[in-house]
Design a protein around this motif. Structure first.
Motif, PDB file in Angstrom:
ATOM      1  N   LYS A 163      47.640  53.235   4.804  1.00  0.00           N
ATOM      2  CA  LYS A 163      47.757  52.711   6.013  1.00  0.00           C
ATOM      3  C   LYS A 163      48.304  53.841   6.174  1.00  0.00           C
ATOM      4  CE  LYS A 163      47.279  47.935   7.018  1.00  0.00           C
ATOM      5  NZ  LYS A 163      46.813  46.579   7.966  1.00  0.00           N
ATOM      6  N   LYS A 164      48.163  54.756   7.366  1.00  0.00           N
ATOM      7  CA  LYS A 164      48.613  55.644   7.945  1.00  0.00           C
ATOM      8  C   LYS A 164      49.926  55.805   9.097  1.00  0.00           C
ATOM      9  CE  LYS A 164      44.858  58.711   7.128  1.00  0.00           C
ATOM     10  NZ  LYS A 164      43.768  59.372   7.949  1.00  0.00           N
ATOM     11  N   SER A 165      49.550  54.892   8.854  1.00  0.00           N
ATOM     12  CA  SER A 165      51.476  54.518  10.233  1.00  0.00           C
ATOM     13  C   SER A 165      51.813  52.700  10.330  1.00  0.00           C
ATOM     14  CB  SER A 165      51.015  54.924  11.506  1.00  0.00           C
ATOM     15  OG  SER A 165      49.902  53.696  12.147  1.00  0.00           O
ATOM     16  N   LYS A 166      52.970  52.721  10.119  1.00  0.00           N
ATOM     17  CA  LYS A 166      53.615  51.625  10.058  1.00  0.00           C
ATOM     18  C   LYS A 166      53.848  51.237  11.731  1.00  0.00           C
ATOM     19  CE  LYS A 166      57.322  49.737   7.265  1.00  0.00           C
ATOM     20  NZ  LYS A 166      57.803  49.710   6.039  1.00  0.00           N
ATOM     21  N   SER A 188      53.828  57.246   0.185  1.00  0.00           N
ATOM     22  CA  SER A 188      53.907  59.027  -0.322  1.00  0.00           C
ATOM     23  C   SER A 188      53.223  60.142   1.422  1.00  0.00           C
ATOM     24  CB  SER A 188      52.499  58.430  -1.162  1.00  0.00           C
ATOM     25  OG  SER A 188      52.783  59.651  -1.623  1.00  0.00           O
ATOM     26  N   ARG A 189      53.560  60.875   1.153  1.00  0.00           N
ATOM     27  CA  ARG A 189      53.771  61.714   1.749  1.00  0.00           C
ATOM     28  C   ARG A 189      52.217  62.297   2.237  1.00  0.00           C
ATOM     29  NH1 ARG A 189      58.669  63.786   5.887  1.00  0.00           N
ATOM     30  NH2 ARG A 189      57.925  61.399   6.311  1.00  0.00           N
ATOM     31  N   VAL A 190      51.098  63.139   2.960  1.00  0.00           N
ATOM     32  CA  VAL A 190      49.997  63.111   2.508  1.00  0.00           C
ATOM     33  C   VAL A 190      50.425  64.488   3.605  1.00  0.00           C
ATOM     34  CG1 VAL A 190      47.577  62.883   2.581  1.00  0.00           C
ATOM     35  CG2 VAL A 190      49.257  61.580   1.861  1.00  0.00           C
ATOM     36  N   GLU A 191      50.068  65.679   3.497  1.00  0.00           N
ATOM     37  CA  GLU A 191      49.344  66.764   4.451  1.00  0.00           C
ATOM     38  C   GLU A 191      48.163  66.597   4.496  1.00  0.00           C
ATOM     39  OE1 GLU A 191      49.456  71.465   4.475  1.00  0.00           O
ATOM     40  OE2 GLU A 191      50.855  70.262   3.013  1.00  0.00           O
ATOM     41  N   VAL A 211      51.610  66.210   8.541  1.00  0.00           N
ATOM     42  CA  VAL A 211      51.361  65.745   7.282  1.00  0.00           C
ATOM     43  C   VAL A 211      52.288  64.312   8.013  1.00  0.00           C
ATOM     44  CG1 VAL A 211      53.511  65.359   5.975  1.00  0.00           C
ATOM     45  CG2 VAL A 211      53.128  67.409   6.790  1.00  0.00           C
ATOM     46  N   TYR A 212      51.957  63.244   7.059  1.00  0.00           N
ATOM     47  CA  TYR A 212      51.840  61.742   7.581  1.00  0.00           C
ATOM     48  C   TYR A 212      52.088  60.918   6.506  1.00  0.00           C
ATOM     49  CZ  TYR A 212      47.313  62.158   5.987  1.00  0.00           C
ATOM     50  OH  TYR A 212      45.973  61.711   5.519  1.00  0.00           O
ATOM     51  N   ASP A 213      52.799  60.005   6.768  1.00  0.00           N
ATOM     52  CA  ASP A 213      53.329  58.880   5.576  1.00  0.00           C
ATOM     53  C   ASP A 213      51.706  57.661   5.246  1.00  0.00           C
ATOM     54  OD1 ASP A 213      55.828  59.777   4.539  1.00  0.00           O
ATOM     55  OD2 ASP A 213      56.328  59.223   6.485  1.00  0.00           O
ATOM     56  N   ILE A 214      52.058  57.493   4.144  1.00  0.00           N
ATOM     57  CA  ILE A 214      50.349  56.354   3.829  1.00  0.00           C
ATOM     58  C   ILE A 214      51.199  55.356   2.651  1.00  0.00           C
ATOM     59  CG2 ILE A 214      48.445  57.748   3.787  1.00  0.00           C
ATOM     60  CD1 ILE A 214      48.633  57.860   0.321  1.00  0.00           C
ATOM     61  N   GLY A 255      48.089  61.482  -3.390  1.00  0.00           N
ATOM     62  CA  GLY A 255      49.630  60.620  -2.415  1.00  0.00           C
ATOM     63  C   GLY A 255      48.997  59.524  -2.930  1.00  0.00           C
ATOM     64  N   LEU A 256      48.014  59.774  -3.558  1.00  0.00           N
ATOM     65  CA  LEU A 256      46.749  57.372  -4.038  1.00  0.00           C
ATOM     66  C   LEU A 256      48.004  57.652  -4.968  1.00  0.00           C
ATOM     67  CD1 LEU A 256      44.069  57.577  -2.065  1.00  0.00           C
ATOM     68  CD2 LEU A 256      45.253  56.120  -1.595  1.00  0.00           C
TER      69      LEU A 256
END
Lengths: 194, 194
Positions: free
Chosen positions: B80-83, B94-97, B104-107, B135-136
């Motif tokens: 998921k991309k957001s909590k 993990s952090r992904v650009e 940039v977002y957190d997964i 990230g995955l």
């Protein structure tokens, strides 16, 4: 649908704030075999209806919609929640208030993928206050397409969105309707004929 | 995979800024029959590998992953991309650009759904700079699980993410690798043995 209700009883977790956590099989980890049973059941319920497109909304709706689409042999279109540089041109938009995320967001569908000839079945994992479904219905209407109905995995019957939509004439088929739920007492499903 | 390349040639639109628009069949409107051909092809390429879980990332990765999962008979987990308030407890992050979204977002993946026994196949629609895949992979490693490989629909070969990942030993199977693309000249695919 008995198999889904059993699974909710077995693996669903009721949490404070009317949250039903089913992320072990429905919306984080995805049990594809269960989704196939759901696809068969939606096909049975909408038998005889002309449907040429399934509409859903990101993210977890996509999973069920794609498996269900196999049973109707139609493409899926999913409404996006944020504008990316890959959506160009004209879009249909609608505003949705999310129960889960506790915020308001815009959903959009490219005008290229919905048109007046479309007979649309909306598929989603949850129906609570109905805001997402109303937003998707609005987009179907804006496109001049026909809304055949909505197929929902889990409806929170006590939040009334489904009943309100049925009252205004939308055909809503939910595979499991939670009538009451409580952290200690557990889950009571609505009695239905199916 | 010839059917996918033909479809990209027919319906893909090359836009300024190295954007390949395939939203009529891959990531907005979804051609489920094409996804089934992709599932068969991934099954063929990863034949003999022990795989018990498919990992992907919301939103458009979910669509392909769910159809592919049918061919491996395994569940899907999507990052998921957001909590949201529905993800409780411990998560791998993990952090992904993002190339597409330019941010940039957190997964995150719940620790409940990845463990050291898992043999994981990552599935995604696009591979460009490889940041989402890295990230995955990081999440698979943090879980102590085994990364069997990655199955990608369209790789932008000129952005080198796929080649860099192959150089560090990740098995990356892409069904169509775009070697060059240009608004006027169109698309050139990389020659491969498959």
């Amino acid at each position: 649908m008995e198999a889904l209700k059993q699974r909710i009883r077995k693996d669903g977790i009721v949490k404070e704030g009317n949250v039903l956590k089913v992320d072990s099989f429905l919306n984080h980890q995805l049990d594809i075999q269960l989704f196939e049973q759901m696809g068969e059941e939606f096909k049975r319920r909408f038998e005889g209806e002309e449907i040429n497109k399934i509409l859903t909304i990101e993210a977890s709706g996509i999973a069920i919609a794609c498996i269900v689409a196999r049973y109707f042999n139609v493409p899926v279109v999913f409404a996006k929640k944020s504008k990316t540089k890959n959506i160009a041109g004209d879009v249909y938009t609608s505003r949705v208030e999310s129960f889960t995320h506790g915020k308001v967001y815009d959903i959009m569908v490219s005008k290229d993928f919905l048109n007046p000839e479309d007979k649309v079945l909306i598929i989603d994992d949850f129906l609570a206050n109905g805001k997402a479904l109303i937003g998707l219905s609005q987009i179907v209407e804006d496109a001049g397409a026909t809304l055949v109905g909505a197929g929902i995995a889990i409806e929170k019957g006590f939040q009334r969105g489904g009943d309100l939509l049925r009252e205004i004439g939308v055909r809503v088929e939910s595979l499991a309707i939670v009538e009451e739920m409580d952290v200690e007492k557990g889950i009571v499903f609505r009695e239905t004929n199916q």
